[in-house]
Design a protein around this motif. Structure first.
Motif, mmCIF file in Angstrom:
data_model
loop_
_atom_site.group_PDB
_atom_site.id
_atom_site.type_symbol
_atom_site.label_atom_id
_atom_site.label_comp_id
_atom_site.label_asym_id
_atom_site.label_seq_id
_atom_site.Cartn_x
_atom_site.Cartn_y
_atom_site.Cartn_z
ATOM 1 N N UNK A 70 0.912 -1.337 0.086
ATOM 2 C CA UNK A 70 0.062 -0.202 0.317
ATOM 3 C C UNK A 70 0.817 1.473 0.045
ATOM 4 N N UNK A 71 2.307 1.084 1.403
ATOM 5 C CA UNK A 71 3.056 2.552 1.102
ATOM 6 C C UNK A 71 3.700 2.327 0.048
ATOM 7 N N UNK A 72 4.667 1.181 -0.797
ATOM 8 C CA UNK A 72 5.137 1.695 -0.851
ATOM 9 C C UNK A 72 4.807 1.540 -2.765
ATOM 10 N N UNK A 73 3.667 1.427 -2.967
ATOM 11 C CA UNK A 73 3.001 1.784 -3.851
ATOM 12 C C UNK A 73 2.747 2.871 -4.721
ATOM 13 N N UNK A 74 2.084 3.699 -3.622
ATOM 14 C CA UNK A 74 1.945 5.341 -3.274
ATOM 15 C C UNK A 74 2.958 5.513 -3.566
ATOM 16 N N UNK A 75 4.522 5.372 -2.896
ATOM 17 C CA UNK A 75 5.453 6.027 -3.684
ATOM 18 C C UNK A 75 5.754 5.722 -5.128
ATOM 19 N N UNK A 76 5.551 4.490 -5.556
ATOM 20 C CA UNK A 76 6.287 4.547 -7.146
ATOM 21 C C UNK A 76 4.819 5.494 -7.503
ATOM 22 N N UNK A 77 3.057 5.424 -7.680
ATOM 23 C CA UNK A 77 3.662 5.653 -8.123
ATOM 24 C C UNK A 77 3.173 7.096 -8.250
ATOM 25 N N UNK A 78 3.329 8.043 -7.170
ATOM 26 C CA UNK A 78 4.348 9.320 -6.950
ATOM 27 C C UNK A 78 5.140 9.727 -8.071
ATOM 28 N N UNK A 79 6.055 8.822 -8.496
ATOM 29 C CA UNK A 79 7.363 8.765 -9.014
ATOM 30 C C UNK A 79 7.436 8.375 -10.778
ATOM 31 N N UNK A 80 6.150 8.708 -10.844
ATOM 32 C CA UNK A 80 5.627 8.056 -12.354
ATOM 33 C C UNK A 80 4.867 8.921 -12.518
ATOM 34 N N UNK A 81 3.955 9.878 -11.701
ATOM 35 C CA UNK A 81 3.020 10.432 -11.750
ATOM 36 C C UNK A 81 3.944 11.701 -12.347
ATOM 37 N N UNK A 82 4.775 11.681 -11.235
ATOM 38 C CA UNK A 82 6.074 13.429 -11.807
ATOM 39 C C UNK A 82 6.939 13.001 -12.242
ATOM 40 N N UNK A 83 6.839 12.191 -13.071
ATOM 41 C CA UNK A 83 8.157 12.714 -14.101
ATOM 42 C C UNK A 83 9.591 11.570 -13.460
ATOM 43 N N UNK A 84 9.359 11.833 -12.410
ATOM 44 C CA UNK A 84 10.889 12.006 -11.952
ATOM 45 C C UNK A 84 12.239 10.212 -11.805
ATOM 46 N N UNK A 85 13.407 11.001 -12.015
ATOM 47 C CA UNK A 85 14.391 9.870 -12.436
ATOM 48 C C UNK A 85 14.666 9.525 -10.611
ATOM 49 N N UNK A 86 14.089 8.445 -10.121
ATOM 50 C CA UNK A 86 13.818 7.811 -9.326
ATOM 51 C C UNK A 86 13.934 6.229 -8.832
ATOM 52 N N UNK A 87 14.683 5.508 -8.448
ATOM 53 C CA UNK A 87 15.395 4.625 -8.306
ATOM 54 C C UNK A 87 14.134 4.170 -6.605
ATOM 55 N N UNK A 88 13.590 2.670 -7.172
ATOM 56 C CA UNK A 88 12.750 3.096 -5.680
ATOM 57 C C UNK A 88 13.106 1.198 -5.481
ATOM 58 N N UNK A 89 13.452 0.879 -4.188
ATOM 59 C CA UNK A 89 13.407 -0.430 -3.629
ATOM 60 C C UNK A 89 12.386 -0.666 -2.333
ATOM 61 N N UNK A 90 11.746 -1.646 -2.598
ATOM 62 C CA UNK A 90 10.692 -2.359 -1.536
ATOM 63 C C UNK A 90 12.459 -3.623 -0.507
#
Length: 319
Positions: A102-122
């Protein structure tokens, strides 16, 4: 009539009572209208406080519709997850303890929506613990399938312990760290001490369940210790979420947000703003679950009705 006029003048719904007496509108409907207007004024006040610390664009992120709403104690913080990512624009996000995501994919959704150059790790063993409960491999399969379908181009799942994984991240490399593993005081303190050096100069740490005071939960005690050294904002809804400004080069939005903790009015408005939006996420998940159960029940009923004639025909042929 005298009693009604007295009620109208003395109750908090006096305006509604007067409208009811003068226009014939039902008292209940009028009370609802006044309540709606009050809630609208409260929302406008709360949103103004958020706008002052983050700007209008930051406010918009909190209103995004969540794409992933599994059953979770974290649902009420999803709007804040969207907002905090919009403010930090992190290069690296690490979550310790993911469960259904729930939390992790909220972070991922924000990264995608903002078109950020971010790496995410769960990071998670996906076996459970004494607080979350223990579970089989089906949970990891579910999370992995969703991650592969939606975010695999920038998101990785690490199936290992928190301590074993820490060495793979350089000190000062993580901009957003979410700690949500085993919640005993010893376990949380160990996670924080191990991962604290990994946070960058603009890094923020989130601690979930800071408002749970049962079953040997010790997150609140660890947050209390962190307050001595770092600025903290604490949400009490959704089992509580502690926001810790670890870095000394925090973004303007995050810095202003943490400073608002010292202003009772701003703190109340900000808390109300995110709590209301968070409750909507929780309610949406509940409604979705009810609809899903209803669909299953209807499908089962349809299958049963279709099977009845077949059984009857078979029974007739056997005579």
């Amino acid at each position: 009539m005298i009693a009604l006029v007295f009620f109208a003048a003395s109750s908090p719904f006096g305006e509604a009572a007067v409208v009811s007496l003068c226009s014939g509108v039902s008292l209940i409907d009028s009370m609802a209208q006044v309540g709606h207007r009050e809630r609208e004024r409260e929302r406008e006040s709360d949103q103004l406080s958020i706008s002052l610390i983050a700007g209008d664009e930051g406010v918009k992120a909190a209103f995004w519709r969540p794409a992933h709403l599994p059953r979770s104690a974290w649902l009420e913080h999803i709007p804040f997850a969207f907002w905090i990512v919009s403010q930090i624009k992190p290069g690296t996000i690490v979550e310790l303890g993911t469960h259904f995501g729930a939390s992790y994919f909220a972070f991922c959704q924000a990264v995608e929506s903002l078109s950020l150059d971010t790496r995410c790790y769960a990071v998670d063993t996906w076996k459970g613990d004494e607080h979350a409960g223990f579970y089989g491999g089906g949970v990891f399969d579910y999370v992995n399938a969703y991650n592969n379908a939606q975010y695999s181009r920038f998101s990785s799942l690490i199936r290992a312990s928190f301590s074993d994984t820490a060495s793979y991240f350089e000190d000062g490399s993580v901009d957003l760290l979410h700690v949500d593993g085993l919640h005993t005081e010893a376990a949380v303190r160990s996670d924080v001490e191990t991962w604290l050096p990994k946070l960058s100069r603009r890094g923020v740490m989130l601690l979930h369940d800071v408002n749970v005071r049962e079953r040997d939960f010790g997150v609140a005690a660890v947050l209390k210790q962190l307050r001595v050294q770092y600025p903290v904002f604490e949400f009490l809804h959704g089992h509580g979420l502690g926001v810790v400004g670890v870095g000394d080069e925090l973004s303007a939005g995050v810095s202003n947000f943490l400073k608002a903790n010292g202003d009772a009015t701003a703190r109340r408005d900000i808390t109300n703003f995110f709590a209301r939006l968070g409750r909507a996420c929780y309610d949406a998940q509940v409604v979705g679950r009810i609809e899903q159960d209803r669909s299953k029940t209807l499908a089962a009923g349809t299958k049963m009705r279709r099977a009845v004639p077949t059984k009857l025909l078979k029974s007739e042929s056997e005579k």
